[in-house]
Design a protein around this motif. Sequence first.
Motif, PDB file in Angstrom:
ATOM      1  N   GLN A 161      40.488  38.077  44.039  1.00 35.33           N
ATOM      2  CA  GLN A 161      39.865  37.641  45.292  1.00 35.33           C
ATOM      3  C   GLN A 161      38.800  38.627  45.754  1.00 35.33           C
ATOM      4  N   ASN A 162      38.779  39.806  45.144  1.00 37.82           N
ATOM      5  CA  ASN A 162      37.741  40.801  45.450  1.00 37.82           C
ATOM      6  C   ASN A 162      36.962  41.081  44.183  1.00 37.82           C
ATOM      7  N   ILE A 163      35.675  41.230  44.325  1.00 37.63           N
ATOM      8  CA  ILE A 163      34.885  41.440  43.109  1.00 37.63           C
ATOM      9  C   ILE A 163      35.280  42.736  42.409  1.00 37.63           C
ATOM     10  N   THR A 164      35.724  43.716  43.187  1.00 37.42           N
ATOM     11  CA  THR A 164      36.088  44.998  42.574  1.00 37.42           C
ATOM     12  C   THR A 164      37.524  44.995  42.018  1.00 37.42           C
ATOM     13  N   GLY A 165      38.238  43.890  42.170  1.00 43.07           N
ATOM     14  CA  GLY A 165      39.589  43.770  41.639  1.00 43.07           C
ATOM     15  C   GLY A 165      40.650  44.095  42.683  1.00 43.07           C
ATOM     16  N   PRO A 166      41.912  44.160  42.266  1.00 39.89           N
ATOM     17  CA  PRO A 166      42.396  44.070  40.887  1.00 39.89           C
ATOM     18  C   PRO A 166      42.307  42.655  40.317  1.00 39.89           C
ATOM     19  N   TYR A 167      42.013  42.574  39.019  1.00 38.00           N
ATOM     20  CA  TYR A 167      41.912  41.294  38.331  1.00 38.00           C
ATOM     21  C   TYR A 167      43.251  40.943  37.678  1.00 38.00           C
TER      22      TYR A 167
END
Length: 356
Positions: A161-167
Amino acid sequence: MWGEREATRARWMVRCRWSPVFAAALVLSCAWCAHAAPSPEDTLFIPGTVPYDTKGNKVEAHGGGMLQANGLYYWVGEGAKYSASIISKSINLYSSPDLATWTFEGAILTGDQIKGMPFPAPYRIERPKILWNAQTQHYVLFFHCDTPEFAYPAVGIARSQNITGPYTWVRVFKPDGEDSYDMTAYVDTDGTGYLIRSVGNVFLGISALTSDFLDTTGICSWGPRGEGPALFRAGDMSYMLMSGLTGWSPNPAALVSTVAPRLCGAWWVRQPNPATTEGGNTTFNSQSTAVLPLKLGDGSTLFIYMGDRWNFQGPGSTYNASYVWLPLLPRSGGQGFQILNGPFKDPNVYTDGRRP
Ligand code: DGJ
């Protein structure tokens, strides 16, 4: 690497949003320090160099792509190559307010997160791209997932949900049941997501993604044979830039276009070679990876060619690859686009497709 003085300048540039009025007063310092003579002060990028991040480390984001989010540019790419197999350990993410100062946001995916491959690790992790899915409010990360020997050419997907992760790991699969080599992912202006990949290294197959971007829905357009695909839209036309297939060695680029309003069903028409000046037979010693549409202060769009110079220290030096970013300008008096070789100046000097 930029110091505090330059960082302040960068913050100012963001506020100015590449305005030509302010740009005239700006002096861009050299952020591209490795392997190159110091750049002239009005230069954004010297082809064949490697920028350093804000901690003084080389930016390792090869075969990558660029996405804008949170008022920043995010550059995602392969970590440095290692081993005789020329593979990367991670997918790295960097952020920048101005395409010149880069902050390392972290390794957003590492090889040990990959599950479901029918072969043991290590894995080949190539050509990562991130798409924003407005419907599910997730960033979806795609990459070419394979064995070091290309024994299982597939696509890996993770999302956050955030481009920087966590993925979170989603899956590895062969899109539409086909072997998938070099790839990119693309969202068109109507919000439809697409996966574009080299199917069996025979042709570039385009498939629309499902609404959650986690699957493909069948090949719906057939492009020529190519690698390093990069899509962009200019007005009513869509373009696909690509390289030939010569491993890590550079070759001439190719450009195709379509007037189809949607990529599914598109027929692709070959445009003139976008690199015809001296060095064009190797695309200025680079291989395409993405095209970044940069909005300039006057409202026009400057397309930026992003490529990798894999072996700039000669064959076998891929572990030390550099980058080639160049303006991709409308071809004067003709169709298509032309990559303008040379130092990449302040983007505003190219307003309206102008050559400086
Ligand atoms: C060219 C591709 O574009 C790269 O991503 C990589 O797969 C090399 N071939 C391997 O030879």
